[in-house]
Design an enzyme around this catalytic site. Structure first.
Site, mmCIF file in Angstrom:
data_model
loop_
_atom_site.group_PDB
_atom_site.id
_atom_site.type_symbol
_atom_site.label_atom_id
_atom_site.label_comp_id
_atom_site.label_asym_id
_atom_site.label_seq_id
_atom_site.Cartn_x
_atom_site.Cartn_y
_atom_site.Cartn_z
ATOM 1 C CG ASP A 28 -0.320 14.420 2.917
ATOM 2 O OD1 ASP A 28 -0.718 14.209 4.069
ATOM 3 O OD2 ASP A 28 -1.061 14.807 1.996
ATOM 4 C CG HIS A 63 4.006 17.602 1.767
ATOM 5 N ND1 HIS A 63 3.314 18.789 1.725
ATOM 6 C CD2 HIS A 63 3.332 16.734 0.971
ATOM 7 C CE1 HIS A 63 2.259 18.650 0.927
ATOM 8 N NE2 HIS A 63 2.248 17.417 0.458
HETATM 9 ZN ZN LIG Z 1 1.064 13.394 -1.465
#
Ligand SMILES: [Zn+2]
Length: 214
Positions: free
Chosen positions: A10, A164
């Site tokens: 993400d 991430h």
């Molecule tokens: Zn996010």
């Protein structure tokens, strides 16, 4: 029973970290999903990287345009705009299933995640909404998230690891993490565990009330 694990990345694309992640996935022959922030794609380098990820067989999903305020805390116009502006940046995407993941604010699950107008849009557009059961915390524990994530993968038949691709240093451990999953006999799959998908191809398949503010 063979445990299955889906990897998602993400908040990218990041011009340095995302290519590093793509190289690592390619070495391990693993396909994953990148939930991208729309306003990153207004810059040339991240936009090119997102297309490369698509070309390499990864899935790309809308992760809102500005990734600042959860949709359930915005008014209808602003919430829809967060979704649509990111979609505009993803117009080139030719994926059979369109994916959306709301912004959670440090991974929190709750009614702040979605706004009713965006749910309607997901339904009318045939989208799949991809939530999560747990987060590894790679953003706050860049050198120790692997143990949390590994324990989570061992505890479920089919899990999704939320990572991430941002410059936290956490992705330096991705290679070792994938090795550990493989060493433990886990299957890396691109498919999401069904208990993370309240909306599949425009249909509500799990109760949505807990994820929608209005
Ligand atoms: Zn996010």
């Amino acid at each position: 029973m063979r445990r299955r694990v889906a990897l998602t990345f993400d908040n990218g694309p990041d011009p340095d970290v995302t290519p590093y992640v793509l190289d690592c996935l390619s070495r391990h022959d693993v396909k994953a999903t990148f939930f991208v922030v729309g306003n990153h794609l207004t810059q040339p380098a991240p936009a090119i990287i997102a297309r490369s990820a698509r070309d390499e067989g990864h899935w790309i999903g809308n992760h809102t345009f500005s990734h600042k305020v959860p949709l359930g805390e915005l008014d209808a116009t602003k919430a829809l705009r967060e979704f649509e502006r990111a979609e505009q940046e993803l117009e080139w995407l030719d994926q059979p299933v369109r994916l959306f993941r709301p912004y959670g604010r440090r991974g929190a699950i709750g009614p702040h995640l979605l706004h009713r107008v965006v749910v309607e849009r997901l339904l009318s557009g045939g989208y799949t909404c991809v939530l999560w059961k747990s987060v590894s915390g790679d953003f706050k524990n860049p050198d120790g998230w692997m143990d949390t994530a590994l324990a989570d993968c061992r505890s479920r038949e089919w899990s999704m690891v939320v990572l991430h691709d941002i410059p936290s240093g956490a992705m330096l451990h991705l290679d070792g993490f994938i090795r550990s999953l493989k060493d433990e006999g886990m299957e890396l799959t691109q498919e999401f565990p069904p208990d993370c998908l309240p909306i599949v191809r425009g249909e509500i398949v799990l109760p949505i009330e807990g994820y929608c503010a209005s």
